[in-house]
Design a protein around this motif. Structure first.
Motif, PDB file in Angstrom:
ATOM      1  N   GLN A   1     -18.989 -29.082   8.620  1.00 38.34           N
ATOM      2  CA  GLN A   1     -18.727 -27.700   8.205  1.00 38.34           C
ATOM      3  C   GLN A   1     -19.738 -26.742   8.833  1.00 38.34           C
ATOM      4  O   GLN A   1     -19.365 -25.692   9.361  1.00 38.34           O
ATOM      5  CB  GLN A   1     -18.781 -27.579   6.687  1.00 38.34           C
TER       6      GLN A   1
ATOM      7  N   TRP B   1     -20.545 -37.972  -1.302  1.00 39.36           N
ATOM      8  CA  TRP B   1     -20.293 -37.545   0.078  1.00 39.36           C
ATOM      9  C   TRP B   1     -19.119 -38.292   0.680  1.00 39.36           C
ATOM     10  O   TRP B   1     -18.901 -39.466   0.396  1.00 39.36           O
ATOM     11  CB  TRP B   1     -21.536 -37.796   0.949  1.00 39.36           C
TER      12      TRP B   1
ATOM     13  N   SER C   1     -15.248 -22.559   6.371  1.00 40.25           N
ATOM     14  CA  SER C   1     -15.444 -22.852   4.954  1.00 40.25           C
ATOM     15  C   SER C   1     -15.269 -24.351   4.718  1.00 40.25           C
ATOM     16  O   SER C   1     -14.707 -25.069   5.550  1.00 40.25           O
ATOM     17  CB  SER C   1     -14.428 -22.081   4.104  1.00 40.25           C
ATOM     18  N   GLN C   2     -15.717 -24.795   3.557  1.00 44.48           N
ATOM     19  CA  GLN C   2     -15.583 -26.205   3.202  1.00 44.48           C
ATOM     20  C   GLN C   2     -14.113 -26.590   3.125  1.00 44.48           C
ATOM     21  O   GLN C   2     -13.716 -27.657   3.604  1.00 44.48           O
ATOM     22  CB  GLN C   2     -16.310 -26.489   1.884  1.00 44.48           C
ATOM     23  N   SER C   3     -13.275 -25.728   2.558  1.00 46.18           N
ATOM     24  CA  SER C   3     -11.855 -26.062   2.411  1.00 46.18           C
ATOM     25  C   SER C   3     -11.156 -26.148   3.773  1.00 46.18           C
ATOM     26  O   SER C   3     -10.342 -27.041   4.002  1.00 46.18           O
ATOM     27  CB  SER C   3     -11.148 -25.062   1.496  1.00 46.18           C
TER      28      SER C   3
ATOM     29  N   THR D   1     -12.627 -26.836   6.660  1.00 50.87           N
ATOM     30  CA  THR D   1     -13.161 -28.040   7.303  1.00 50.87           C
ATOM     31  C   THR D   1     -12.479 -29.285   6.749  1.00 50.87           C
ATOM     32  O   THR D   1     -12.057 -30.162   7.513  1.00 50.87           O
ATOM     33  CB  THR D   1     -14.687 -28.121   7.114  1.00 50.87           C
ATOM     34  N   SER D   2     -12.352 -29.365   5.442  1.00 52.40           N
ATOM     35  CA  SER D   2     -11.707 -30.519   4.815  1.00 52.40           C
ATOM     36  C   SER D   2     -10.248 -30.642   5.253  1.00 52.40           C
ATOM     37  O   SER D   2      -9.754 -31.755   5.485  1.00 52.40           O
ATOM     38  CB  SER D   2     -11.787 -30.427   3.291  1.00 52.40           C
TER      39      SER D   2
ATOM     40  N   TYR E   1     -20.355 -31.899   5.160  1.00 57.41           N
ATOM     41  CA  TYR E   1     -21.230 -30.721   5.161  1.00 57.41           C
ATOM     42  C   TYR E   1     -21.771 -30.419   6.556  1.00 57.41           C
ATOM     43  O   TYR E   1     -21.770 -29.273   6.998  1.00 57.41           O
ATOM     44  CB  TYR E   1     -22.375 -30.914   4.165  1.00 57.41           C
TER      45      TYR E   1
END
Length: 95
Positions: A43, A74, A49-51, A53-54, A40
């Motif tokens: 990000q 987490w 976006s989270q996706s 970043t992941s 988080y």
């Protein structure tokens, strides 16, 4: 390598400095993960976006440049200094 992934590696080198604005503090007391940062916060720093970043974190981890640890809900990431050092030395020898 994308600029975002390069920035992630640079930011994770000094998490206390680069994630301070998001309230970063060590999550774990284990010495090997004392400098880890949650997805988080990464990000927020990237602005992606989270996706996205992941996906970037996954690419860096698959390359061996990052290590992750799951803690409850987490996922925490930190640099794999051993691999980064070896890669840096290899680049210095090849180029």
């Amino acid at each position: 390598m994308s600029f975002t992934r390069l920035n992630i590696l640079l930011w994770l080198k000094e998490p206390e400095k680069n994630f301070k604005e998001f309230g970063w503090a060590p999550y774990l007391t284990e010495p090997e993960f004392i400098n880890s940062v949650c997805v988080y916060h990464i990000q927020l720093k990237t602005g992606n976006s989270q996706s996205t970043t992941s996906e970037n974190l996954s690419i860096l981890e698959k390359a061996g440049l990052l290590q992750s640890k799951k803690v409850a809900v987490w996922t925490l990431y930190q640099r794999n200094e051993k691999v980064i050092k070896e890669f840096s030395e290899w680049i210095g020898n090849v180029l």
